[in-house]
Design an enzyme around this catalytic site. Structure first.
Site, PDB file in Angstrom:
ATOM      1  N   SER A 179      40.649  48.775  48.962  1.00 59.75           N
ATOM      2  CA  SER A 179      40.291  48.100  50.217  1.00 59.75           C
ATOM      3  C   SER A 179      41.449  48.177  51.213  1.00 59.75           C
ATOM      4  CB  SER A 179      39.890  46.636  49.955  1.00 59.75           C
ATOM      5  OG  SER A 179      41.002  45.873  49.531  1.00 59.75           O
ATOM      6  N   LYS A 180      42.689  48.092  50.719  1.00 61.23           N
ATOM      7  CA  LYS A 180      43.839  48.170  51.633  1.00 61.23           C
ATOM      8  C   LYS A 180      43.975  49.594  52.194  1.00 61.23           C
ATOM      9  CE  LYS A 180      46.549  45.383  52.467  1.00 61.23           C
ATOM     10  NZ  LYS A 180      46.592  44.340  53.542  1.00 61.23           N
TER      11      LYS A 180
ATOM     12  N   TYR B  32      41.342  46.215  44.930  1.00 64.66           N
ATOM     13  CA  TYR B  32      42.272  45.705  45.955  1.00 64.66           C
ATOM     14  C   TYR B  32      42.932  46.860  46.717  1.00 64.66           C
ATOM     15  CZ  TYR B  32      46.757  44.234  47.885  1.00 64.66           C
ATOM     16  OH  TYR B  32      47.840  44.060  48.717  1.00 64.66           O
TER      17      TYR B  32
ATOM     18  N   ASP C 298      52.387  49.214  49.184  1.00 67.61           N
ATOM     19  CA  ASP C 298      52.694  50.473  48.491  1.00 67.61           C
ATOM     20  C   ASP C 298      51.592  50.854  47.503  1.00 67.61           C
ATOM     21  OD1 ASP C 298      53.170  48.533  46.547  1.00 67.61           O
ATOM     22  OD2 ASP C 298      55.197  49.217  46.042  1.00 67.61           O
ATOM     23  N   GLU C 299      50.712  49.888  47.172  1.00 66.45           N
ATOM     24  CA  GLU C 299      49.653  50.185  46.182  1.00 66.45           C
ATOM     25  C   GLU C 299      48.675  51.244  46.683  1.00 66.45           C
ATOM     26  OE1 GLU C 299      47.897  47.094  43.911  1.00 66.45           O
ATOM     27  OE2 GLU C 299      49.713  45.891  43.907  1.00 66.45           O
TER      28      GLU C 299
ATOM     29  N   ASN D 245      58.375  44.743  33.974  1.00 64.95           N
ATOM     30  CA  ASN D 245      57.915  43.349  33.988  1.00 64.95           C
ATOM     31  C   ASN D 245      58.647  42.524  32.929  1.00 64.95           C
ATOM     32  OD1 ASN D 245      56.133  43.975  36.026  1.00 64.95           O
ATOM     33  ND2 ASN D 245      54.430  44.399  34.633  1.00 64.95           N
TER      34      ASN D 245
ATOM     35  N   PHE E 247      51.415  33.487  51.449  1.00 68.78           N
ATOM     36  CA  PHE E 247      52.812  33.646  51.026  1.00 68.78           C
ATOM     37  C   PHE E 247      53.658  34.374  52.092  1.00 68.78           C
ATOM     38  CE2 PHE E 247      55.403  36.822  48.350  1.00 68.78           C
ATOM     39  CZ  PHE E 247      56.574  36.112  48.490  1.00 68.78           C
TER      40      PHE E 247
HETATM   41  P1  NAD Z   1      48.239  35.662  50.090  1.00 67.68           P
HETATM   42  O1  NAD Z   1      47.050  35.836  49.221  1.00 67.68           O
HETATM   43  O2  NAD Z   1      49.339  34.749  49.647  1.00 67.68           O
HETATM   44  O3  NAD Z   1      47.783  35.164  51.544  1.00 67.68           O
HETATM   45  C1  NAD Z   1      46.647  35.674  52.178  1.00 67.68           C
HETATM   46  C2  NAD Z   1      46.260  34.691  53.303  1.00 67.68           C
HETATM   47  O4  NAD Z   1      45.138  35.250  53.995  1.00 67.68           O
HETATM   48  C3  NAD Z   1      45.849  33.308  52.792  1.00 67.68           C
HETATM   49  O5  NAD Z   1      46.465  32.295  53.545  1.00 67.68           O
HETATM   50  C4  NAD Z   1      44.326  33.298  53.012  1.00 67.68           C
HETATM   51  O6  NAD Z   1      43.809  31.999  53.290  1.00 67.68           O
HETATM   52  C5  NAD Z   1      44.180  34.220  54.217  1.00 67.68           C
HETATM   53  N1  NAD Z   1      42.847  34.836  54.309  1.00 67.68           N
HETATM   54  C6  NAD Z   1      42.140  35.418  53.305  1.00 67.68           C
HETATM   55  N2  NAD Z   1      40.956  35.854  53.772  1.00 67.68           N
HETATM   56  C7  NAD Z   1      40.931  35.570  55.103  1.00 67.68           C
HETATM   57  C8  NAD Z   1      39.986  35.798  56.149  1.00 67.68           C
HETATM   58  N3  NAD Z   1      38.811  36.398  55.892  1.00 67.68           N
HETATM   59  N4  NAD Z   1      40.283  35.393  57.398  1.00 67.68           N
HETATM   60  C9  NAD Z   1      41.462  34.753  57.654  1.00 67.68           C
HETATM   61  N5  NAD Z   1      42.384  34.506  56.713  1.00 67.68           N
HETATM   62  C10 NAD Z   1      42.125  34.908  55.445  1.00 67.68           C
HETATM   63  O7  NAD Z   1      48.789  37.126  50.347  1.00 67.68           O
HETATM   64  P2  NAD Z   1      50.297  37.656  50.510  1.00 67.68           P
HETATM   65  O8  NAD Z   1      50.840  37.977  49.169  1.00 67.68           O
HETATM   66  O9  NAD Z   1      51.023  36.764  51.424  1.00 67.68           O
HETATM   67  O10 NAD Z   1      50.009  39.037  51.243  1.00 67.68           O
HETATM   68  C11 NAD Z   1      49.878  39.089  52.659  1.00 67.68           C
HETATM   69  C12 NAD Z   1      49.607  40.519  53.090  1.00 67.68           C
HETATM   70  O11 NAD Z   1      50.674  41.361  52.660  1.00 67.68           O
HETATM   71  C13 NAD Z   1      48.338  41.114  52.474  1.00 67.68           C
HETATM   72  O12 NAD Z   1      47.706  41.891  53.461  1.00 67.68           O
HETATM   73  C14 NAD Z   1      48.845  41.979  51.328  1.00 67.68           C
HETATM   74  O13 NAD Z   1      47.964  43.046  51.104  1.00 67.68           O
HETATM   75  C15 NAD Z   1      50.174  42.438  51.878  1.00 67.68           C
HETATM   76  N6  NAD Z   1      51.221  42.741  50.892  1.00 67.68           N
HETATM   77  C16 NAD Z   1      51.543  41.825  49.914  1.00 67.68           C
HETATM   78  C17 NAD Z   1      52.594  42.097  49.042  1.00 67.68           C
HETATM   79  C18 NAD Z   1      53.013  41.117  47.970  1.00 67.68           C
HETATM   80  O14 NAD Z   1      53.853  41.442  47.124  1.00 67.68           O
HETATM   81  N7  NAD Z   1      52.485  39.898  47.953  1.00 67.68           N
HETATM   82  C19 NAD Z   1      53.306  43.297  49.164  1.00 67.68           C
HETATM   83  C20 NAD Z   1      52.937  44.210  50.161  1.00 67.68           C
HETATM   84  C21 NAD Z   1      51.905  43.910  51.029  1.00 67.68           C
HETATM   85  O1  DAU Z   2      53.126  46.263  45.407  1.00 66.34           O
HETATM   86  C1  DAU Z   2      52.630  45.357  46.329  1.00 66.34           C
HETATM   87  C2  DAU Z   2      51.582  44.482  45.706  1.00 66.34           C
HETATM   88  O2  DAU Z   2      52.238  43.589  44.822  1.00 66.34           O
HETATM   89  C3  DAU Z   2      50.765  43.702  46.737  1.00 66.34           C
HETATM   90  O3  DAU Z   2      50.047  44.617  47.526  1.00 66.34           O
HETATM   91  C4  DAU Z   2      49.816  42.714  46.055  1.00 66.34           C
HETATM   92  O4  DAU Z   2      49.146  41.934  47.034  1.00 66.34           O
HETATM   93  C5  DAU Z   2      50.621  41.815  45.154  1.00 66.34           C
HETATM   94  O5  DAU Z   2      49.779  40.912  44.472  1.00 66.34           O
HETATM   95  C6  DAU Z   2      51.439  42.642  44.161  1.00 66.34           C
HETATM   96  O6  DAU Z   2      50.565  43.295  43.207  1.00 66.34           O
HETATM   97  P1  DAU Z   2      50.919  43.389  41.636  1.00 66.34           P
HETATM   98  O7  DAU Z   2      49.671  43.613  40.896  1.00 66.34           O
HETATM   99  O8  DAU Z   2      52.054  44.326  41.406  1.00 66.34           O
HETATM  100  O9  DAU Z   2      51.492  41.875  41.427  1.00 66.34           O
HETATM  101  P2  DAU Z   2      51.278  40.827  40.243  1.00 66.34           P
HETATM  102  O10 DAU Z   2      52.257  39.710  40.498  1.00 66.34           O
HETATM  103  O11 DAU Z   2      49.853  40.469  40.054  1.00 66.34           O
HETATM  104  O12 DAU Z   2      51.765  41.619  38.963  1.00 66.34           O
HETATM  105  C7  DAU Z   2      53.077  42.172  38.879  1.00 66.34           C
HETATM  106  C8  DAU Z   2      53.171  42.917  37.557  1.00 66.34           C
HETATM  107  O13 DAU Z   2      53.153  41.943  36.495  1.00 66.34           O
HETATM  108  C9  DAU Z   2      52.004  43.836  37.286  1.00 66.34           C
HETATM  109  O14 DAU Z   2      52.467  44.987  36.611  1.00 66.34           O
HETATM  110  C10 DAU Z   2      51.080  43.036  36.375  1.00 66.34           C
HETATM  111  C11 DAU Z   2      52.051  42.161  35.607  1.00 66.34           C
HETATM  112  N1  DAU Z   2      51.549  40.832  35.212  1.00 66.34           N
HETATM  113  C12 DAU Z   2      50.966  40.046  36.164  1.00 66.34           C
HETATM  114  C13 DAU Z   2      50.477  38.790  35.856  1.00 66.34           C
HETATM  115  C14 DAU Z   2      49.802  37.934  36.904  1.00 66.34           C
HETATM  116  C15 DAU Z   2      51.713  40.381  33.923  1.00 66.34           C
HETATM  117  O15 DAU Z   2      52.286  41.063  33.048  1.00 66.34           O
HETATM  118  N2  DAU Z   2      51.258  39.117  33.604  1.00 66.34           N
HETATM  119  C16 DAU Z   2      50.612  38.318  34.511  1.00 66.34           C
HETATM  120  O16 DAU Z   2      50.174  37.199  34.122  1.00 66.34           O
END
Ligand code: NAD
Ligand code: DAU
Length: 340
Positions: free
Chosen positions: A156-157, A153, A126-127, A252, A11
């Site tokens: 690990s981060k 999760y 931020d987690e 949410n 993403f």
């Molecule tokens: P995502 O799950 O959409 O994408 C992760 C990508 O990493 C995928 O394309 C997957 O194929 C690839 N991947 C997984 N394991 C791998 C490996 N071993 N080697 C190479 N590629 C691999 O994740 P995202 O939501 O785009 O998040 C990206 C980064 O941003 C992550 O590090 C996440 O912790 C961080 N982040 C996400 C959010 C959020 O809201 N989504 C917010 C803050 C930080």
């Molecule tokens: O804050 C940054 C993080 O945000 C990233 O580091 C993570 O990679 C990313 O997945 C995201 O984590 P959250 O756990 O906050 O995101 P998620 O979309 O899974 O959930 C958002 C909120 O919604 C959370 O409080 C859980 C709730 N939720 C989630 C799902 C999937 C629901 O109520 N119903 C659901 O079905």
């Protein structure tokens, strides 16, 4: 400059690849991704064939492969997005999170050190700060907030962040870290709250809300995150952590109701389901350091970003409908089957 983007088929990494390929035609962007369930080459169609871009499939935790790639390519900058990113999956099966998020990061750090990378940037979250109470709206995460994680999760981060900072202090590797709040926008995998609600509401399906829907997230439109990372890798101070967030806190339930109102769907679709174990209550970022030092300002309010996101999902149904078949159906049944 040659820039390695890992996880660029996911993403945020995918959005970052689009942004960099467009903005810096003189730079070369190499996208390394394992293409796990979350990686999708359809996300990269808009940049395929561009002369400053190419894709490599591989695992960041595969040391011989990574060393060979770094030797061959000679990267100037590494931006590590690759991760297992879904909290619910980490609760079911934590091991993959240690392998990719911790070991994978350490392998990239070793390669960056050995091959003289000029900047290693870790995309963190931020987690790592844990959560804030719901009844203290005056509290925010700063870069000094202690690491205090809840889920496999986030643990690990946080571990990865500590390795990154150790490589700066011990070996002098030029590193930076960004810790961003929840992103939303195009190409967001529909296991996460916002795309899950949009795709299910469009199909008039039940919408699972954990607990009472009171938990708070601080939402940032994905292109604002991409701009922040671009600023940090070019102008950020080495060895520093930068928080990224735009003060868009919502419960949410507010998020779900906003989406339903825009789509003109009834709130009767909402189902309150069993809560996530260890569910973090509130995230809220203080982004003052990034604003003050690097002049970053988000362009999107939540109201604008959520409308743009919904429009994107309406105009790109084929992208998410491909994902919602096959393996994803089994995932949904496993995670939600006995909760709805
Ligand atoms: P995502 O799950 O959409 O994408 C992760 C990508 O990493 C995928 O394309 C997957 O194929 C690839 N991947 C997984 N394991 C791998 C490996 N071993 N080697 C190479 N590629 C691999 O994740 P995202 O939501 O785009 O998040 C990206 C980064 O941003 C992550 O590090 C996440 O912790 C961080 N982040 C996400 C959010 C959020 O809201 N989504 C917010 C803050 C930080
Ligand atoms: O804050 C940054 C993080 O945000 C990233 O580091 C993570 O990679 C990313 O997945 C995201 O984590 P959250 O756990 O906050 O995101 P998620 O979309 O899974 O959930 C958002 C909120 O919604 C959370 O409080 C859980 C709730 N939720 C989630 C799902 C999937 C629901 O109520 N119903 C659901 O079905």
């Amino acid at each position: 400059m040659k820039i390695l983007v890992t996880g660029g088929a996911g993403f945020i990494g995918g959005n970052f690849v689009h942004y960099m390929v467009e903005k810096y035609p003189e730079d070369e962007i190499v996208n390394l991704d394992l293409l796990t369930y979350a990686g999708n080459l359809e996300t990269l169609k808009p940049v395929e064939g561009r002369s400053n871009y190419h894709f490599v499939r591989g695992d960041i935790s595969d040391r011989p492969f990574i060393m060979e790639l770094f030797e061959k390519e000679g990267f100037d900058i590494v931006v590590n997005f690759a991760a297992e990113s879904h909290v619910d999956r980490s609760i079911e099966e934590p091991e993959a999170f240690v392998k990719t998020n911790v070991l994978g990061t350490q392998v990239l750090l070793d390669a960056s050190r050995k091959y003289g990378v000029k900047r290693y940037h870790q995309v963190s979250t931020d987690e790592v700060y844990g959560d804030l109470p719901l009844d203290r709206p005056d509290l925010f995460f700063t870069e000094e907030t202690p690491l205090h994680t809840s889920s496999p999760y986030s643990s690990s981060k946080a571990s990865a962040d500590l390795f990154v900072l150790a490589y700066y202090r011990t070996y002098g590797l030029p590193v930076t870290i960004s810790r961003c709040s929840n992103n939303y926008g195009p190409y967001h995998f529909p296991e996460k709250l916002i795309p899950l609600i949009i795709s299910r509401a469009l199909a008039d399906e039940e919408l699972p809300v954990y607990g009472k829907g009171e938990n708070i997230r601080d939402w940032l439109y994905v292109s604002d995150h991409c701009e922040a990372i671009d600023l940090i890798i070019r102008k950020g101070r080495v060895g520093e952590v930068y928080n990224v967030g735009g003060h868009n806190e919502r419960t949410n339930l507010q998020v779900v109701k906003t989406i339903l109102a825009i789509l003109e769907k009834p709130e009767s679709l909402i189902r309150f389901v069993a809560d996530r174990p260890g569910h973090d209550r509130r995230y809220a970022i203080n982004p003052e350091k990034l604003e003050r030092e690097l002049g970053w300002k988000p362009k999107y309010t939540f109201e604008l970003g959520i409308r743009q996101t919904i429009r994107w999902y309406l105009e790109h149904k084929e992208w998410w409908q491909h994902i919602l078949s096959g393996e994803y159906e089994q995932y949904f049944e496993k995670m939600y089957g006995n909760r709805m």
